[in-house]
Design a protein around this motif. Structure first.
Motif, PDB file in Angstrom:
ATOM      1  N   ASN A  53       0.829  -1.198   0.000  1.00  0.00           N
ATOM      2  CA  ASN A  53       0.000   0.000   0.000  1.00  0.00           C
ATOM      3  C   ASN A  53       0.863   1.247   0.000  1.00  0.00           C
ATOM      4  N   HIS A  68      -2.519   6.879   6.994  1.00  0.00           N
ATOM      5  CA  HIS A  68      -3.550   6.454   6.049  1.00  0.00           C
ATOM      6  C   HIS A  68      -2.872   5.718   4.903  1.00  0.00           C
ATOM      7  N   GLU A  69      -3.672   4.846   4.247  1.00  0.00           N
ATOM      8  CA  GLU A  69      -3.118   4.003   3.192  1.00  0.00           C
ATOM      9  C   GLU A  69      -4.176   3.707   2.141  1.00  0.00           C
ATOM     10  N   ARG A  70      -3.696   3.286   0.983  1.00  0.00           N
ATOM     11  CA  ARG A  70      -4.554   2.777  -0.085  1.00  0.00           C
ATOM     12  C   ARG A  70      -3.699   1.860  -0.952  1.00  0.00           C
ATOM     13  N   ALA A  71      -4.348   1.095  -1.808  1.00  0.00           N
ATOM     14  CA  ALA A  71      -3.609   0.157  -2.656  1.00  0.00           C
ATOM     15  C   ALA A  71      -2.513   0.883  -3.428  1.00  0.00           C
ATOM     16  N   GLN A  74      -2.669   3.359  -6.717  1.00  0.00           N
ATOM     17  CA  GLN A  74      -4.075   3.424  -7.117  1.00  0.00           C
ATOM     18  C   GLN A  74      -4.670   4.756  -6.679  1.00  0.00           C
ATOM     19  N   GLY A  76      -7.975   6.483  -5.168  1.00  0.00           N
ATOM     20  CA  GLY A  76      -9.126   6.024  -4.397  1.00  0.00           C
ATOM     21  C   GLY A  76      -9.062   6.492  -2.973  1.00  0.00           C
ATOM     22  N   SER A  77      -9.982   5.990  -2.203  1.00  0.00           N
ATOM     23  CA  SER A  77     -10.115   6.399  -0.814  1.00  0.00           C
ATOM     24  C   SER A  77      -8.951   5.891   0.023  1.00  0.00           C
ATOM     25  N   TRP A  78      -8.601   6.694   0.991  1.00  0.00           N
ATOM     26  CA  TRP A  78      -7.585   6.316   1.958  1.00  0.00           C
ATOM     27  C   TRP A  78      -8.278   5.746   3.175  1.00  0.00           C
ATOM     28  N   SER A  79      -7.762   4.678   3.746  1.00  0.00           N
ATOM     29  CA  SER A  79      -8.255   4.191   5.029  1.00  0.00           C
ATOM     30  C   SER A  79      -7.251   4.604   6.101  1.00  0.00           C
TER      31      SER A  79
END
Length: 138
Positions: A53, A68-71, A74, A76-79
């Motif tokens: 990620n 925070h991270e995302r694929a 990519q 998109g949204s960060w979790s």
């Protein structure tokens, strides 16, 4: 006989100096803390792959990490996630949970300010850009 003894002594001294130099290759945990505490680091892997990620983490003075991270690579949204940092036995350690890389790692920083984290085998697995403060409001 004297030449062999001299060569052996020089070889021994060279190996001692090489060992001392090798021991100083990685930063002390306290020095890593000075580099990252109060700042945000953004992780970049050598290559994207399954389970990798993109991430950014803010290291606060109270020993907390907010990230925070995302694929990898990519849009998109960060979790968001949290964790802690500490210096233990001279190394900089992170605890992030939920399958994220945690533990005590070796680090180097180059003259351009790029921080590198090394795995247990001494392979640089992640490089970090360092940003002042908390620009992502983590």
């Amino acid at each position: 006989m004297k030449i062999k003894s001299l060569i052996a002594a020089v070889a021994t001294m060279a190996s001692l100096f090489a060992g001392a130099a090798f021991a100083d290759v990685f930063m002390k945990g306290e020095d890593v803390a000075k580099v990252v505490v109060g700042k945000t680091i953004e992780g970049q892997y050598r290559e994207c792959g399954a389970g990798r990620n993109d991430f950014a983490e803010f290291y606060s003075e109270d020993g907390k990490i907010r990230g925070h991270e995302r694929a990898c690579s990519q849009v998109g949204s960060w979790s968001k996630y949290g964790g802690t940092w500490a210096v233990k036995d001279g190394k900089f350690c992170v605890t992030l949970g939920s399958g994220r890389p945690s533990g005590c790692f070796d680090y180097q920083v180059d003259k351009d300010g790029t921080l590198r984290r090394f795995d247990a085998q001494g392979v640089a697995e992640v490089t970090f850009k360092i940003y002042d403060g908390n620009p992502d409001h983590l």
